[in-house]
Scaffold this active site. Structure first.
Site: not given
Ligand code: BGC
Length: 378
Positions: A115-116, A141, A212, A214, A278, A314, A343
């Protein structure tokens, strides 16, 4: 126990039990007499390095795929209540899909910091560091070339595990210290995907590792996850600003669209959350590996239960999927809300938020994280 080290492009088949288990095909998925086995096959090459796909099958017929590019999961084939099998993981037909610009980290391992990080900037022991910026002036990431875009060393362990190793150089993407990371994926005999992470560093650094993947539990029958029913055992979450950086608050979910303490259809409140879900949920768990969330597709009866050692989760409702990815499985258009991620992680931007659990790793310490994606039928 046999161990195999993979190199070169030659087709290698690994069957820890017996040769017959190697000739796995769809037909034996409907019987319950499959044998735990791993098959390895070439999956292309990048930067002169071979990429291998390991397919692990358990005795129930459940099957997962893992590649050593980005340590990504490539498939998760599970059974529905009507006994049919389907792939519940978004993904691609080939390596070309995984390497395309804009691949939103399908199935991949994420690091060094999941994440950020606000403006990519953080301070350790009075020294300011700058992680590579790749998302609206923030670092997301791991930066421009995170752990999702590197080739890991891979080997099989027994008949149900794949071990991946990566050594991240001192200064890579703006992170101090050589970080040696190991991730072991195991397909368990009761249909769990166990992910065990360990890491060590030679200089104090920050670390936050996750996967990550999905999911769309309908396995392609429904193009969105609106009808999935989600439960997250969390009383609080970390709200974010307009560039998705936590404000530092920890807010109660009670009475808000963020409340998933009781199972709730995702579509019910989705429109009430600007941009879609998110966010990082602050898990109620205490310590150790505990159940933190589950998601059900009532139609197929598939249930995914998440266990983790991590303090945060997440939940991302696939808000930025827009149907434009190429080389997707069977040409599926992954549209907005076409899949979701769960996540397991430490909180986003923790290095800049003193009240969040620490993500500092010092020399001599061992980072560990364990998560299980457990599949069942209801
Ligand atoms: C983030 C999103 C992002 C996504 C894919 C997630 O873990 O929280 O903001 O767009 O990953 O990049």
């Amino acid at each position: 126990m046999k161990k195999y080290l993979f190199s070169g492009l030659s087709l290698m088949v690994v069957c820890s039990i017996m040769q017959t288990a190697c000739s796995f095909n769809n037909s034996n998925k409907n019987s319950m007499d499959s044998t735990h086995a791993i098959i390895a096959k070439p999956f292309g090459e990048i930067e002169g390095k071979p990429v291998t796909e390991f397919t692990i099958t358990n005795k129930n017929g459940m099957q997962i795929g893992v590649i050593n590019y980005g340590g990504a999961l490539t498939k998760i084939i599970t059974q529905a209540k009507d006994s049919t099998w389907g792939d519940v993981l978004t993904g691609y037909e080939s390596l070309k899909g995984f390497t395309q610009t804009g691949n939103p980290y399908f199935g991949a391992l994420i690091g060094r910091y999941a994440n950020r990080l606000a403006k990519g900037t953080y301070t350790i022991d009075g020294v300011e560091y700058h992680a590579a910026l790749n998302n609206n002036g923030q670092s997301l990431h791991g930066g421009l070339k995170g752990f999702d875009k590197v080739v890991w060393d891979a080997k099989t362990i027994g008949d149900s595990s794949v071990q991946l190793n990566y050594s991240s150089k001192d200064g890579e993407e703006g992170y101090p210290g050589t970080l040696k990371v190991q991730v072991v994926y195991t397909l368990t005999s009761n249909n769990g995907i166990k992910m065990e992470y360990t890491a060590s560093t030679d200089k104090t650094t920050v670390i936050n590792l996750t996967n990550h993947a999905y999911f769309n539990l309908t396995a392609g029958k429904d193009s969105t996850i609106h009808n999935h029913v989600l439960q997250i055992h969390a009383d609080q979450y970390t709200p974010v600003n307009d560039v998705l950086i936590p404000t530092g608050q920890m807010l109660a979910v009670k009475g808000t669209p963020m409340d998933f303490n009781q199972p709730k259809r995702i579509g019910d409140d989705l429109d009430k959350v600007q941009g879609g879900y998110d966010h990082n949920w602050i898990l109620n768990k205490t310590e150790g590996l505990q159940e933190v969330a589950n998601v059900t597709d009532p139609e197929s009866g598939r249930v995914l239960t998440v266990f983790t050692t991590e303090p945060g989760l997440q939940f991302y409702s696939g808000n930025f999927l827009d149907g434009t990815l190429t080389d997707t499985k069977k040409g599926i258009k992954y549209i907005k809300h076409g899949a979701l991620t769960l996540e397991t992680q430490h909180f986003p931007d923790a290095p800049n938020q003193p009240s969040f659990p620490s993500t500092i790793l010092k020399p001599g310490e061992v980072y560990t994280q364990s998560t299980i994606y457990q599949f069942s039928i209801q």
